[in-house]
Design an enzyme around this catalytic site. Sequence first.
Site, PDB file in Angstrom:
ATOM      1  N   ASP A  15       0.809  -1.228   0.000  1.00 60.70           N
ATOM      2  CA  ASP A  15       0.000   0.000   0.000  1.00 60.70           C
ATOM      3  C   ASP A  15       0.842   1.278   0.000  1.00 60.70           C
ATOM      4  O   ASP A  15       0.422   2.306   0.523  1.00 60.70           O
ATOM      5  CB  ASP A  15      -0.961   0.041   1.208  1.00 60.70           C
ATOM      6  CG  ASP A  15      -1.779  -1.219   1.300  1.00 60.70           C
ATOM      7  OD1 ASP A  15      -2.182  -1.731   0.239  1.00 60.70           O
ATOM      8  OD2 ASP A  15      -2.001  -1.700   2.423  1.00 60.70           O
ATOM      9  N   ASN A  40      -4.571 -10.648  -3.377  1.00 59.85           N
ATOM     10  CA  ASN A  40      -4.413  -9.967  -2.084  1.00 59.85           C
ATOM     11  C   ASN A  40      -3.952  -8.531  -2.322  1.00 59.85           C
ATOM     12  O   ASN A  40      -4.169  -7.646  -1.509  1.00 59.85           O
ATOM     13  CB  ASN A  40      -3.431 -10.720  -1.159  1.00 59.85           C
ATOM     14  CG  ASN A  40      -2.162 -11.180  -1.850  1.00 59.85           C
ATOM     15  OD1 ASN A  40      -2.021 -11.080  -3.067  1.00 59.85           O
ATOM     16  ND2 ASN A  40      -1.230 -11.693  -1.080  1.00 59.85           N
ATOM     17  N   GLY A  42      -4.176  -4.887  -4.091  1.00 60.47           N
ATOM     18  CA  GLY A  42      -5.217  -4.043  -4.686  1.00 60.47           C
ATOM     19  C   GLY A  42      -4.540  -2.795  -5.177  1.00 60.47           C
ATOM     20  O   GLY A  42      -3.926  -2.073  -4.396  1.00 60.47           O
ATOM     21  N   HIS A  43      -4.580  -2.557  -6.467  1.00 63.27           N
ATOM     22  CA  HIS A  43      -3.874  -1.416  -7.041  1.00 63.27           C
ATOM     23  C   HIS A  43      -4.899  -0.428  -7.578  1.00 63.27           C
ATOM     24  O   HIS A  43      -5.610  -0.730  -8.529  1.00 63.27           O
ATOM     25  CB  HIS A  43      -2.974  -1.878  -8.191  1.00 63.27           C
ATOM     26  CG  HIS A  43      -1.769  -2.626  -7.717  1.00 63.27           C
ATOM     27  ND1 HIS A  43      -0.818  -3.142  -8.563  1.00 63.27           N
ATOM     28  CD2 HIS A  43      -1.362  -2.913  -6.470  1.00 63.27           C
ATOM     29  CE1 HIS A  43       0.119  -3.727  -7.842  1.00 63.27           C
ATOM     30  NE2 HIS A  43      -0.190  -3.607  -6.577  1.00 63.27           N
ATOM     31  N   THR A 134      -6.015 -11.397   3.848  1.00 63.48           N
ATOM     32  CA  THR A 134      -7.024 -10.811   2.951  1.00 63.48           C
ATOM     33  C   THR A 134      -8.097 -11.841   2.579  1.00 63.48           C
ATOM     34  O   THR A 134      -9.009 -11.521   1.830  1.00 63.48           O
ATOM     35  CB  THR A 134      -6.363 -10.304   1.657  1.00 63.48           C
ATOM     36  OG1 THR A 134      -5.740 -11.403   1.009  1.00 63.48           O
ATOM     37  CG2 THR A 134      -5.357  -9.216   1.930  1.00 63.48           C
ATOM     38  N   GLN A 229       2.512  -6.220  -2.661  1.00 58.86           N
ATOM     39  CA  GLN A 229       2.846  -6.113  -1.228  1.00 58.86           C
ATOM     40  C   GLN A 229       4.153  -5.330  -1.053  1.00 58.86           C
ATOM     41  O   GLN A 229       4.428  -4.458  -1.852  1.00 58.86           O
ATOM     42  CB  GLN A 229       2.898  -7.498  -0.559  1.00 58.86           C
ATOM     43  CG  GLN A 229       1.543  -8.187  -0.487  1.00 58.86           C
ATOM     44  CD  GLN A 229       1.220  -9.015  -1.701  1.00 58.86           C
ATOM     45  OE1 GLN A 229       2.060  -9.711  -2.232  1.00 58.86           O
ATOM     46  NE2 GLN A 229      -0.022  -8.955  -2.155  1.00 58.86           N
ATOM     47  N   THR A 244       2.975 -11.903   4.184  1.00 63.25           N
ATOM     48  CA  THR A 244       2.234 -12.700   3.224  1.00 63.25           C
ATOM     49  C   THR A 244       3.058 -13.963   2.955  1.00 63.25           C
ATOM     50  O   THR A 244       4.084 -14.190   3.605  1.00 63.25           O
ATOM     51  CB  THR A 244       1.929 -11.891   1.939  1.00 63.25           C
ATOM     52  OG1 THR A 244       1.020 -12.651   1.137  1.00 63.25           O
ATOM     53  CG2 THR A 244       3.177 -11.543   1.132  1.00 63.25           C
ATOM     54  N   THR A 306      -8.310  -3.835  -1.114  1.00 64.35           N
ATOM     55  CA  THR A 306      -8.871  -5.164  -1.331  1.00 64.35           C
ATOM     56  C   THR A 306      -9.974  -5.475  -0.332  1.00 64.35           C
ATOM     57  O   THR A 306     -10.999  -6.039  -0.684  1.00 64.35           O
ATOM     58  CB  THR A 306      -7.742  -6.225  -1.226  1.00 64.35           C
ATOM     59  OG1 THR A 306      -6.777  -5.924  -2.233  1.00 64.35           O
ATOM     60  CG2 THR A 306      -8.258  -7.636  -1.439  1.00 64.35           C
ATOM     61  N   GLY A 308     -11.113  -3.106   2.324  1.00 63.76           N
ATOM     62  CA  GLY A 308     -11.793  -1.952   2.931  1.00 63.76           C
ATOM     63  C   GLY A 308     -11.448  -1.747   4.399  1.00 63.76           C
ATOM     64  O   GLY A 308     -11.966  -0.843   5.049  1.00 63.76           O
ATOM     65  N   ARG A 309     -10.525  -2.573   4.945  1.00 61.25           N
ATOM     66  CA  ARG A 309     -10.187  -2.438   6.372  1.00 61.25           C
ATOM     67  C   ARG A 309      -9.413  -1.153   6.630  1.00 61.25           C
ATOM     68  O   ARG A 309      -8.554  -0.775   5.816  1.00 61.25           O
ATOM     69  CB  ARG A 309      -9.292  -3.602   6.819  1.00 61.25           C
ATOM     70  CG  ARG A 309      -9.988  -4.930   6.867  1.00 61.25           C
ATOM     71  CD  ARG A 309      -9.006  -6.046   7.168  1.00 61.25           C
ATOM     72  NE  ARG A 309      -8.032  -6.207   6.122  1.00 61.25           N
ATOM     73  CZ  ARG A 309      -7.000  -7.046   6.168  1.00 61.25           C
ATOM     74  NH1 ARG A 309      -6.801  -7.773   7.243  1.00 61.25           N
ATOM     75  NH2 ARG A 309      -6.172  -7.150   5.170  1.00 61.25           N
ATOM     76  N   ASP A 339       1.974  14.984   0.362  1.00 63.11           N
ATOM     77  CA  ASP A 339       0.952  16.031   0.502  1.00 63.11           C
ATOM     78  C   ASP A 339       0.064  15.819   1.732  1.00 63.11           C
ATOM     79  O   ASP A 339      -0.468  16.779   2.290  1.00 63.11           O
ATOM     80  CB  ASP A 339       0.066  16.079  -0.760  1.00 63.11           C
ATOM     81  CG  ASP A 339      -0.459  14.697  -1.143  1.00 63.11           C
ATOM     82  OD1 ASP A 339       0.373  13.795  -1.350  1.00 63.11           O
ATOM     83  OD2 ASP A 339      -1.692  14.527  -1.219  1.00 63.11           O
TER      84      ASP A 339
HETATM   85  P1  IMP Z   1      -2.435 -12.720   2.750  1.00 59.23           P
HETATM   86  O1  IMP Z   1      -1.461 -12.193   1.768  1.00 59.23           O
HETATM   87  O2  IMP Z   1      -3.874 -12.584   2.311  1.00 59.23           O
HETATM   88  O3  IMP Z   1      -2.099 -14.121   3.183  1.00 59.23           O
HETATM   89  O4  IMP Z   1      -2.338 -11.833   4.079  1.00 59.23           O
HETATM   90  C1  IMP Z   1      -1.181 -11.867   4.928  1.00 59.23           C
HETATM   91  C2  IMP Z   1      -0.869 -10.472   5.450  1.00 59.23           C
HETATM   92  O5  IMP Z   1      -0.420  -9.645   4.374  1.00 59.23           O
HETATM   93  C3  IMP Z   1      -2.086  -9.742   6.050  1.00 59.23           C
HETATM   94  O6  IMP Z   1      -1.627  -8.943   7.122  1.00 59.23           O
HETATM   95  C4  IMP Z   1      -2.550  -8.870   4.904  1.00 59.23           C
HETATM   96  O7  IMP Z   1      -3.263  -7.740   5.370  1.00 59.23           O
HETATM   97  C5  IMP Z   1      -1.235  -8.475   4.275  1.00 59.23           C
HETATM   98  N1  IMP Z   1      -1.352  -8.143   2.831  1.00 59.23           N
HETATM   99  C6  IMP Z   1      -1.472  -8.987   1.807  1.00 59.23           C
HETATM  100  N2  IMP Z   1      -1.518  -8.322   0.641  1.00 59.23           N
HETATM  101  C7  IMP Z   1      -1.405  -7.021   0.925  1.00 59.23           C
HETATM  102  C8  IMP Z   1      -1.347  -5.832   0.120  1.00 59.23           C
HETATM  103  O8  IMP Z   1      -1.402  -5.840  -1.115  1.00 59.23           O
HETATM  104  N3  IMP Z   1      -1.216  -4.656   0.810  1.00 59.23           N
HETATM  105  C9  IMP Z   1      -1.121  -4.617   2.162  1.00 59.23           C
HETATM  106  N4  IMP Z   1      -1.158  -5.686   2.943  1.00 59.23           N
HETATM  107  C10 IMP Z   1      -1.299  -6.899   2.337  1.00 59.23           C
END
Ligand code: IMP
Length: 429
Positions: A15, A40, A42-43, A134, A229, A244, A306, A308-309, A339
Site C-alpha cells: 500500500d 491480495n 489491490g492497485h 485478505t 505487497q 504474506t 482489497t 476496505g479495512r 501532501d
Molecule cells: P495474505 O497475503 O492474504 O495471506 O495476508 C497476509 C498479510 O499480508 C495480512 O496482514 C494482509 O493484510 C497483508 N497483505 C497482503 N496483501 C497485501 C497488500 O497488497 N497490501 C497490504 N497488505 C497486504
Amino acid sequence: MAGTVTVVFGTQFGDEGKARIVDYLAQNASVVVRYNGGDNAGHTIVIGANGQQRKLVLHYLPSGIVRPGVVNVLGRGMVLSPGRLITEMEQVHSAGFPVTPKSLIISPGAHLTLSFHQALENAEEDEGDRRNTTRRGISPTYAFKHLYQGVRVCDLAHLEHAQERVRQPLAHANAILERVYERDTVAMEVVMAELEACVPHLLPFVRDEAYYLKDRLTAGEHVLCEGAQGLMLDVDLGIYPYSTSSNTTPAAVNAGAGIDLLRWDTQVVGVAKAYISRVGDGPLVAEIRDERGETIRERGNEYGATTGRPRRIAWFDAMLANHCAVVCRPTKLAITKIDILSGIPIEDCYGYRMAGERVRAFPVSMQDLAACEPVLGKVPGWDRDITGATYWDDLPPRCQQYLEMIGEAYKAPIGLVSTGPERSQLIVR
Ligand code: IMP
C-alpha cells in the site's frame, strides 16, 4: 542494444502507492510484469484529470493494462483464482481497456487458487490462528505448492489428468476441514467444474512468459516488473508470520517470471510512503496512538483497496528503511503521499530501543519486535498545501528536508515524489 528492466517494489508493508508509480513508469515500457502474490494486492489507479477522473482497482492485472500497446504478464510466481481473474479481465475489458491475448500473457507455471484453498483459509481465519489475511486463499495455495500438490495453469491444457493432480490436495484439505474445523468438505465434482469452466477463458492467454520476456529483452525492449505487497510482508525478509506467503522483493523477479536480472541493465525503484501504514496484525513499533493517526488515515484515505479495512498508521520509521537498505537497496526511491502531511505536527522514528539498548538489526523474532520501543523525534513540519506540486523547488524547504531525511534513511537517491493521486501530480527529479 541490450534490453533494460525496471523493478518497482514496496519498501514497507504494501500500500505504498506502487501502482501510481508503475503507471508513470509504464509509459516507457513495452511489457509490464507481475511476479508474486495474487489478488491480495489491490492497485488503485486514477485515469483522466480535471474533474473527469475515474478510479480503477486492479487486483491481478498489471497497471500497464490501461496503456495501449503494452503487454502485461502474470508470472509463474503468482497465485490465481480463476473465477476472480476472469471477472477482473471482463470488467477491465468493458471499461474500455482491451484484455486480449495481445495485451495479456498468463504463465503456465502460475498456481491456481481453487475452492478448497479458499475454504481452508476461511476456516483458519474464522476458527484457527487468525492472522487477519485478505482471505483470498493465498497462503493455502502457496502451502500446497510447496507440498508439491499445486494445480497450475498448465494443468488446464490437460484436464484429463487434472483429476489426478487434484485428488491428493483435495483429500488433504478435506481432512483438515472435516477433522480440525468440523466444516463441510469440497466435492471433486465442484473442483473439476471450476477448472472446466475457466479453460475457454484462460487458455488462449497462456504462454511461457520466461522465453517471451527473454526475446523482448534481447530485442532491446524495456520491461517493467511490478511487485505486489512490500518488503516487510516478504515471507523471508519481513515480519513472519504476519507477512504474506510469497517473496515480494526484486530477488523474486527471477523465480517469479524467469527474468535473469543479472544479465540485463536493471534499475530498482523502491516505493516508500512518507509515513507508514499497515493492515493486518503484528507489532507496529512507531504506531501513532493519538488523533494525528486518525487525521492521516482520513486524509490519506488509508483503507484497504482489497478488503476496505482501516489501515494502522505509524510515523516514518528509519529502522524499516535501514532494513531495506541492507537487504534490497533500491537504485532510486519514489516517495508517495507527502501532501498528506502538510500542517500536521510530525514526528519520525529514528531507531528502536529494546530493554534500554539501541537495536541495530531489524528484529527477526516477533517477540523481540514487540518488545521494541520507538525512539521518536519531532520534525519541523510545513503548513502550506503542496498538493499537485510538480517541481522540487515548489516544495517548502522543511518538506524538502523531510524528504531528504527519508532518502538518507534508505541510502538511495530520490527519483520521484508524488504529491497527489492524479497522474500529473508528480515531481520527477
Ligand atoms: P495474505 O497475503 O492474504 O495471506 O495476508 C497476509 C498479510 O499480508 C495480512 O496482514 C494482509 O493484510 C497483508 N497483505 C497482503 N496483501 C497485501 C497488500 O497488497 N497490501 C497490504 N497488505 C497486504
